[in-house]
Design an enzyme around this catalytic site. Structure first.
Site, short mmCIF file in Angstrom:
data_model
loop_
_atom_site.label_atom_id
_atom_site.label_comp_id
_atom_site.label_asym_id
_atom_site.label_seq_id
_atom_site.Cartn_x
_atom_site.Cartn_y
_atom_site.Cartn_z
N THR A 33 -22.41 -6.02 17.48
CA THR A 33 -23.32 -4.87 17.48
C THR A 33 -22.52 -3.66 17.95
O THR A 33 -21.65 -3.79 18.82
CB THR A 33 -24.52 -5.10 18.42
OG1 THR A 33 -24.05 -5.37 19.74
CG2 THR A 33 -25.37 -6.28 17.93
N HIS A 34 -22.79 -2.49 17.38
CA HIS A 34 -22.00 -1.28 17.67
C HIS A 34 -20.52 -1.50 17.31
O HIS A 34 -19.64 -0.87 17.89
CB HIS A 34 -22.11 -0.88 19.14
CG HIS A 34 -23.51 -0.65 19.62
ND1 HIS A 34 -24.10 0.59 19.63
CD2 HIS A 34 -24.44 -1.53 20.08
CE1 HIS A 34 -25.34 0.49 20.09
NE2 HIS A 34 -25.57 -0.79 20.37
N SER A 163 -2.54 -5.74 -5.66
CA SER A 163 -2.26 -4.32 -5.55
C SER A 163 -1.12 -3.94 -6.51
O SER A 163 -0.21 -4.73 -6.74
CB SER A 163 -1.88 -3.98 -4.12
OG SER A 163 -1.28 -2.71 -4.04
N SER A 164 -1.18 -2.72 -7.00
CA SER A 164 -0.13 -2.25 -7.92
C SER A 164 1.21 -2.06 -7.21
O SER A 164 2.26 -2.09 -7.85
CB SER A 164 -0.55 -0.94 -8.59
OG SER A 164 -0.81 0.05 -7.60
N LYS A 169 -1.32 -8.76 -2.53
CA LYS A 169 -2.45 -8.18 -1.81
C LYS A 169 -3.72 -8.35 -2.63
O LYS A 169 -3.77 -7.99 -3.81
CB LYS A 169 -2.20 -6.70 -1.53
CG LYS A 169 -3.25 -6.02 -0.67
CD LYS A 169 -2.77 -4.60 -0.31
CE LYS A 169 -3.72 -3.92 0.64
NZ LYS A 169 -4.95 -3.46 -0.03
N GLU A 176 -16.41 -3.45 -3.86
CA GLU A 176 -16.11 -2.02 -3.98
C GLU A 176 -16.80 -1.46 -5.23
O GLU A 176 -17.35 -0.35 -5.21
CB GLU A 176 -14.60 -1.81 -4.06
CG GLU A 176 -13.87 -2.11 -2.76
CD GLU A 176 -12.37 -2.08 -2.91
OE1 GLU A 176 -11.69 -2.10 -1.88
OE2 GLU A 176 -11.86 -2.06 -4.06
#
Length: 308
Positions: A33-34, A163-164, A169, A176
């Site tokens: 929480t927070h 990843s490029s 990755k 997304e």
């Protein structure tokens, strides 16, 4: 039929969350929480909450559906039905009902020509869906962050080579993507809101663009939810060892000692854990408060039942 298809997609995603929740009902993890360590919970409880929320949103959408069958077709220029064939509105509604299998009725033609309230209600439900899915997607991205330097409590399947510029990755691209679609839907809802109030007197001339915005929003959401469910959620893996490591490292576990030793002494245990780096369970055992096994059982009970 766009609303039912969207509802089906939501229920399918909810079912996947429920499946994972049932499988991981005893997987204890640190609550947060927070964005700070909190008391224990389980992956099962966390994911079951996602499923419950999505089903609630689906029901809200379903509740708007009957009102969408109330139409003003045949109202002519100002809702009077001037120059239309006898009983035109009723006959058209009956024909549309036969063609679609939906209950279509002609209701207060003048009001239906002026007001887009029912469509605004649908858009509001779509906004609620987009907001909840944004939150859930962000949670999944946080839980999958890492794999070494983030939370890493779950692993999402790779759906692209990586990843490029960084070999190997794996990015959470499905959620997304779902985020981006949700943001676009929020934009459509804002447009619908402006168009809803933009009618003057007997006619809202914004109906074509308003309808197009809603059709697009429902199509986008249906496809995005379905793809995220099939490509990512169905292959989600829970990293149980990582969850266990975090829960044992959490000083929030000292809260469970409140009924046994009181708040102040529990706070001392938490402070000792924070300063020494030792897990709360080891400190509890060293002080003779309870055994390691008893403490682990206490943690599981608290995480599953909320009772200690």
């Amino acid at each position: 039929a766009k609303t039912p298809r969207l509802i089906d997609a939501i229920y399918a995603m909810a079912a996947e969350f429920e499946r994972i929740a049932e499988r991981e009902r005893d997987t204890v993890k640190s609550g947060r929480t927070h964005l700070q360590d909190a008391v224990p919970t389980t992956i099962g409880r966390e994911f079951a909450a996602y499923a419950w929320t999505l089903r609630r949103v689906a029901q809200q959408l379903a509740n708007t559906h009957p009102r969408l069958g109330e139409i003003g077709l045949g109202g002519s220029a100002v809702g009077t039905g001037l120059n239309t064939a006898p009983n035109y509105s009723e006959r058209v509604a009956e024909e549309l009902s036969n063609l679609t299998g939906e209950q279509i009725v002609a209701v207060n033609l003048a009001a239906q020509m002026q007001s887009m309230l029912d469509l605004q209600t649908l858009s509001s439900s779509l906004r609620g869906l987009a907001l909840e899915l944004t939150r859930i997607s962000n949670d999944l991205r946080l839980l999958a962050s890492g794999p070494r330097t983030g939370l890493g409590e779950i692993t999402l399947p790779a759906v692209q080579p990586g990843s490029s510029i960084m070999p190997g990755k794996v990015n959470p691209v499905m959620f997304e993507m779902l985020n981006q679609v949700c943001y676009q839907v929020l934009g459509q809802d804002a447009a619908v809101a402006y168009m809803t109030q933009a009618g003057q007197l007997e006619l809202n001339v914004m109906m074509p663009a308003l309808g197009s915005a809603l059709f697009d929003a429902m199509d986008w959401m249906t496809k995005a939810i379905t793809v995220a469910t099939d490509k990512n959620l169905k292959g989600l893996v829970v990293n149980r060892e990582r969850c266990a490591a975090f829960i044992h490292a959490s000083v929030g576990l000292a809260t469970l000692l409140n009924p046994q030793i009181g708040y102040m002494k529990a706070a001392e245990i938490a402070k000792e854990s924070e300063q020494s780096g030792k897990p709360v369970r080891e400190i509890v055992a060293a002080h003779g408060i309870m055994s390691l096994e008893a403490f682990d059982a206490l943690v599981l009970k608290a995480a599953r039942d909320g009772k200690i």
